[in-house]
Design an enzyme around this catalytic site. Structure first.
Site, PDB file in Angstrom:
ATOM      1  N   ASP A  38       0.843  -1.201   0.000  1.00 28.84           N
ATOM      2  CA  ASP A  38       0.000   0.000   0.000  1.00 28.84           C
ATOM      3  C   ASP A  38       0.870   1.239   0.000  1.00 28.84           C
ATOM      4  O   ASP A  38       1.818   1.352   0.748  1.00 28.84           O
ATOM      5  CB  ASP A  38      -0.947   0.053   1.212  1.00 28.84           C
ATOM      6  CG  ASP A  38      -2.199   0.873   0.917  1.00 28.84           C
ATOM      7  OD1 ASP A  38      -2.074   2.069   0.604  1.00 28.84           O
ATOM      8  OD2 ASP A  38      -3.300   0.307   0.974  1.00 28.84           O
ATOM      9  N   VAL A  73       1.421   0.724  -7.368  1.00 29.25           N
ATOM     10  CA  VAL A  73       1.093  -0.198  -8.463  1.00 29.25           C
ATOM     11  C   VAL A  73       1.266   0.459  -9.830  1.00 29.25           C
ATOM     12  O   VAL A  73       1.335  -0.226 -10.845  1.00 29.25           O
ATOM     13  CB  VAL A  73      -0.346  -0.764  -8.340  1.00 29.25           C
ATOM     14  CG1 VAL A  73      -0.491  -1.615  -7.089  1.00 29.25           C
ATOM     15  CG2 VAL A  73      -1.397   0.348  -8.370  1.00 29.25           C
ATOM     16  N   SER A 151     -16.071  -3.585 -10.315  1.00 26.71           N
ATOM     17  CA  SER A 151     -17.045  -2.811  -9.547  1.00 26.71           C
ATOM     18  C   SER A 151     -18.360  -2.799 -10.300  1.00 26.71           C
ATOM     19  O   SER A 151     -18.391  -2.938 -11.528  1.00 26.71           O
ATOM     20  CB  SER A 151     -16.516  -1.383  -9.406  1.00 26.71           C
ATOM     21  OG  SER A 151     -17.574  -0.489  -9.244  1.00 26.71           O
ATOM     22  N   TYR A 164     -13.508   5.676 -13.562  1.00 24.27           N
ATOM     23  CA  TYR A 164     -13.488   4.462 -12.719  1.00 24.27           C
ATOM     24  C   TYR A 164     -14.187   3.295 -13.437  1.00 24.27           C
ATOM     25  O   TYR A 164     -13.678   2.173 -13.475  1.00 24.27           O
ATOM     26  CB  TYR A 164     -14.191   4.827 -11.420  1.00 24.27           C
ATOM     27  CG  TYR A 164     -14.252   3.780 -10.352  1.00 24.27           C
ATOM     28  CD1 TYR A 164     -13.124   3.443  -9.616  1.00 24.27           C
ATOM     29  CD2 TYR A 164     -15.464   3.164 -10.032  1.00 24.27           C
ATOM     30  CE1 TYR A 164     -13.204   2.504  -8.590  1.00 24.27           C
ATOM     31  CE2 TYR A 164     -15.553   2.238  -9.010  1.00 24.27           C
ATOM     32  CZ  TYR A 164     -14.417   1.912  -8.295  1.00 24.27           C
ATOM     33  OH  TYR A 164     -14.505   0.989  -7.288  1.00 24.27           O
ATOM     34  N   GLY A 165     -15.336   3.573 -14.029  1.00 27.69           N
ATOM     35  CA  GLY A 165     -16.098   2.526 -14.718  1.00 27.69           C
ATOM     36  C   GLY A 165     -15.325   1.952 -15.897  1.00 27.69           C
ATOM     37  O   GLY A 165     -15.312   0.741 -16.124  1.00 27.69           O
ATOM     38  N   LYS A 168     -12.632  -0.253 -14.501  1.00 26.22           N
ATOM     39  CA  LYS A 168     -13.155  -1.457 -13.848  1.00 26.22           C
ATOM     40  C   LYS A 168     -13.648  -2.505 -14.845  1.00 26.22           C
ATOM     41  O   LYS A 168     -13.455  -3.697 -14.638  1.00 26.22           O
ATOM     42  CB  LYS A 168     -14.245  -1.089 -12.853  1.00 26.22           C
ATOM     43  CG  LYS A 168     -13.719  -0.400 -11.581  1.00 26.22           C
ATOM     44  CD  LYS A 168     -12.600  -1.173 -10.924  1.00 26.22           C
ATOM     45  CE  LYS A 168     -12.408  -0.847  -9.462  1.00 26.22           C
ATOM     46  NZ  LYS A 168     -11.246  -1.584  -8.910  1.00 26.22           N
ATOM     47  N   ALA A 196     -18.754  -2.763  -0.230  1.00 25.53           N
ATOM     48  CA  ALA A 196     -18.343  -2.750   1.175  1.00 25.53           C
ATOM     49  C   ALA A 196     -18.281  -1.327   1.713  1.00 25.53           C
ATOM     50  O   ALA A 196     -17.994  -0.376   0.979  1.00 25.53           O
ATOM     51  CB  ALA A 196     -16.972  -3.410   1.317  1.00 25.53           C
TER      52      ALA A 196
HETATM   53  P1  NAD Z   1      -9.799   1.817   0.200  1.00 22.03           P
HETATM   54  O1  NAD Z   1      -9.595   3.225  -0.247  1.00 22.03           O
HETATM   55  O2  NAD Z   1      -9.915   1.552   1.646  1.00 22.03           O
HETATM   56  O3  NAD Z   1      -8.650   0.874  -0.358  1.00 22.03           O
HETATM   57  C1  NAD Z   1      -7.862   1.147  -1.483  1.00 22.03           C
HETATM   58  C2  NAD Z   1      -6.416   1.061  -1.072  1.00 22.03           C
HETATM   59  O4  NAD Z   1      -5.572   1.167  -2.232  1.00 22.03           O
HETATM   60  C3  NAD Z   1      -6.009   2.206  -0.131  1.00 22.03           C
HETATM   61  O5  NAD Z   1      -5.478   1.681   1.074  1.00 22.03           O
HETATM   62  C4  NAD Z   1      -4.983   2.988  -0.931  1.00 22.03           C
HETATM   63  O6  NAD Z   1      -3.959   3.574  -0.157  1.00 22.03           O
HETATM   64  C5  NAD Z   1      -4.436   1.926  -1.873  1.00 22.03           C
HETATM   65  N1  NAD Z   1      -3.812   2.518  -3.069  1.00 22.03           N
HETATM   66  C6  NAD Z   1      -4.281   3.539  -3.818  1.00 22.03           C
HETATM   67  N2  NAD Z   1      -3.432   3.810  -4.811  1.00 22.03           N
HETATM   68  C7  NAD Z   1      -2.403   2.925  -4.710  1.00 22.03           C
HETATM   69  C8  NAD Z   1      -1.226   2.708  -5.460  1.00 22.03           C
HETATM   70  N3  NAD Z   1      -0.937   3.439  -6.532  1.00 22.03           N
HETATM   71  N4  NAD Z   1      -0.398   1.715  -5.072  1.00 22.03           N
HETATM   72  C9  NAD Z   1      -0.673   0.953  -3.984  1.00 22.03           C
HETATM   73  N5  NAD Z   1      -1.782   1.137  -3.221  1.00 22.03           N
HETATM   74  C10 NAD Z   1      -2.631   2.104  -3.589  1.00 22.03           C
HETATM   75  O7  NAD Z   1     -11.111   1.310  -0.566  1.00 22.03           O
HETATM   76  P2  NAD Z   1     -11.762  -0.138  -0.693  1.00 22.03           P
HETATM   77  O8  NAD Z   1     -13.211   0.069  -0.744  1.00 22.03           O
HETATM   78  O9  NAD Z   1     -11.201  -1.085   0.283  1.00 22.03           O
HETATM   79  O10 NAD Z   1     -11.325  -0.537  -2.174  1.00 22.03           O
HETATM   80  C11 NAD Z   1     -10.599  -1.691  -2.503  1.00 22.03           C
HETATM   81  C12 NAD Z   1     -10.884  -2.047  -3.959  1.00 22.03           C
HETATM   82  O11 NAD Z   1     -12.251  -2.435  -4.099  1.00 22.03           O
HETATM   83  C13 NAD Z   1     -10.676  -0.906  -4.944  1.00 22.03           C
HETATM   84  O12 NAD Z   1     -10.123  -1.397  -6.136  1.00 22.03           O
HETATM   85  C14 NAD Z   1     -12.078  -0.402  -5.181  1.00 22.03           C
HETATM   86  O13 NAD Z   1     -12.201   0.265  -6.413  1.00 22.03           O
HETATM   87  C15 NAD Z   1     -12.837  -1.699  -5.150  1.00 22.03           C
HETATM   88  N6  NAD Z   1     -14.266  -1.561  -4.918  1.00 22.03           N
HETATM   89  C16 NAD Z   1     -14.737  -1.201  -3.700  1.00 22.03           C
HETATM   90  C17 NAD Z   1     -16.109  -1.090  -3.516  1.00 22.03           C
HETATM   91  C18 NAD Z   1     -16.698  -0.748  -2.193  1.00 22.03           C
HETATM   92  O14 NAD Z   1     -17.936  -0.804  -2.082  1.00 22.03           O
HETATM   93  N7  NAD Z   1     -15.912  -0.407  -1.195  1.00 22.03           N
HETATM   94  C19 NAD Z   1     -16.990  -1.318  -4.585  1.00 22.03           C
HETATM   95  C20 NAD Z   1     -16.471  -1.700  -5.813  1.00 22.03           C
HETATM   96  C21 NAD Z   1     -15.109  -1.821  -5.962  1.00 22.03           C
END
Ligand code: NAD
Length: 298
Positions: A38, A73, A151, A164-165, A168, A196
């Site tokens: 992270d 990443v 997503s 984002y879409g 994804k 989540a």
């Molecule tokens: P979150 O923001 O808690 O987690 C995302 C993490 O990615 C963060 O800790 C952030 O620091 C890290 N990050 C961002 N850019 C980065 C980089 N360049 N290199 C390394 N780490 C990096 O949010 P989340 O909800 O836990 O999301 C996790 C994944 O699930 C994401 O891909 C998000 O798009 C996807 N998602 C989440 C939901 C939801 O309902 N929460 C819905 C659909 C998709």
């Protein structure tokens, strides 16, 4: 059936919080040695922090094994280095969960090209880079489990999330080719569309839904999809303990005879083109041409 990750090495990107943290904790609890990657930035991708180290401390306190990685990443060389360190310490990489993500939500009319670039770069290109960084290792091992994070926005759309879409749904596309290329080396590739309550959704979910949609309720799907028993080429949705599948389908369609292949002809048979009776789920792109050939042969 018990799903164990004993002797497996797993990398979870974006595991400093939210869903990634929950995946990392449970993988470690089930025996995996986990690289907690992270960058530790804010929701829009700015800044850095020691979020990964904190999750590693949690894992170690619970008796697990983990290492922190603060690489981005979006930097291929950093991902290559991360994989090299995991292999040096633990001898391989068996599981990759591409989970890192950011948001730059705006209506498309107001979206700056830079917001489009960065969101696509982190989600889509970043997942491609991490996967490329582990791919050869997984091929050599004849074992790999890779999970992409899509997503509902990518699969079905959401106002204000064009960048984002696009990224994804691109990940579902990446899954669909990598599952084919990885098959002969026992590499299975799936896509998860989670729902989540995390910082990503904190201003969308009402407080009671936030509790119900805790990240821990998505973990079972993510871990099954990277387990030894995992299927491949699936798109699975998960949230609040409910699970479903999404498919990219193809209708039987209809053909126009020579001489009638005009826009007006398409308009005339459009209801038949989109009729879902007998639709299929192609397992590779070549099935489109095969379906067309079958249709032409009557
Ligand atoms: P979150 O923001 O808690 O987690 C995302 C993490 O990615 C963060 O800790 C952030 O620091 C890290 N990050 C961002 N850019 C980065 C980089 N360049 N290199 C390394 N780490 C990096 O949010 P989340 O909800 O836990 O999301 C996790 C994944 O699930 C994401 O891909 C998000 O798009 C996807 N998602 C989440 C939901 C939801 O309902 N929460 C819905 C659909 C998709």
């Amino acid at each position: 059936m018990t799903i164990s990750f004993k002797d497996r090495v797993a990398i979870v990107t974006g595991a400093g919080g939210g869903l990634g943290r929950a995946y990392a904790l449970e993988l470690a609890a089930r025996g995996a040695k986990v690289v907690v990657n992270d960058l530790g930035g804010a929701r829009d991708g700015t800044g850095t922090s020691d979020a990964a180290e904190k999750v590693v401390e949690e894992i170690k306190a619970a008796g697990g094994e983990a290492m922190a990685n603060g690489g981005s990443v979006t930097e291929y060389e950093q991902m290559v280095e991360m994989v090299a360190k995991a292999k040096e310490a633990w001898g391989g990489v068996h599981v990759l969960i591409n989970n890192a993500g950011i948001l730059r939500d705006k209506s498309f009319a107001k979206m700056e090209p830079a917001d489009f670039d960065l969101v696509v770069k982190v989600h889509l290109v970043g997942s491609g880079y991490c996967t490329k960084a582990v791919w050869e290792t997984m091929r050599e091992q004849n074992y790999g489990r890779i999970l992409m994070t899509a997503s509902s926005t990518g699969l079905y759309g959401n106002f204000g999330q064009a960048n984002y879409g696009a990224a994804k749904l691109g990940l579902a596309g990446l899954t669909k080719t990598l599952y084919l290329e990885g098959a002969k080396n026992n590499i299975k590739v799936n896509t998860l569309a989670p729902v989540a309550g995390t910082r990503m959704t904190e201003d969308i979910f009402p407080p009671e839904a936030f509790a119900q949609f805790k990240p821990e309720n998505v973990v079972p799907a993510a871990l099954y999809l990277v387990s030894e028993e995992a299927p491949t080429n699936m798109i699975i949705g998960a949230g609040a303990g409910a699970f479903h599948a999404a498919y990219v389908t193809m209708t039987q369609g209809a053909a126009l005879p020579e001489g009638e292949r005009t826009p007006e002809g398409v308009a005339r048979i459009f209801d038949k083109i989109i009729d879902r009776t007998g639709e299929t789920v192609p397992q590779s792109g070549s099935e489109q041409a095969m379906t067309i050939m079958r249709l032409l042969q009557g």
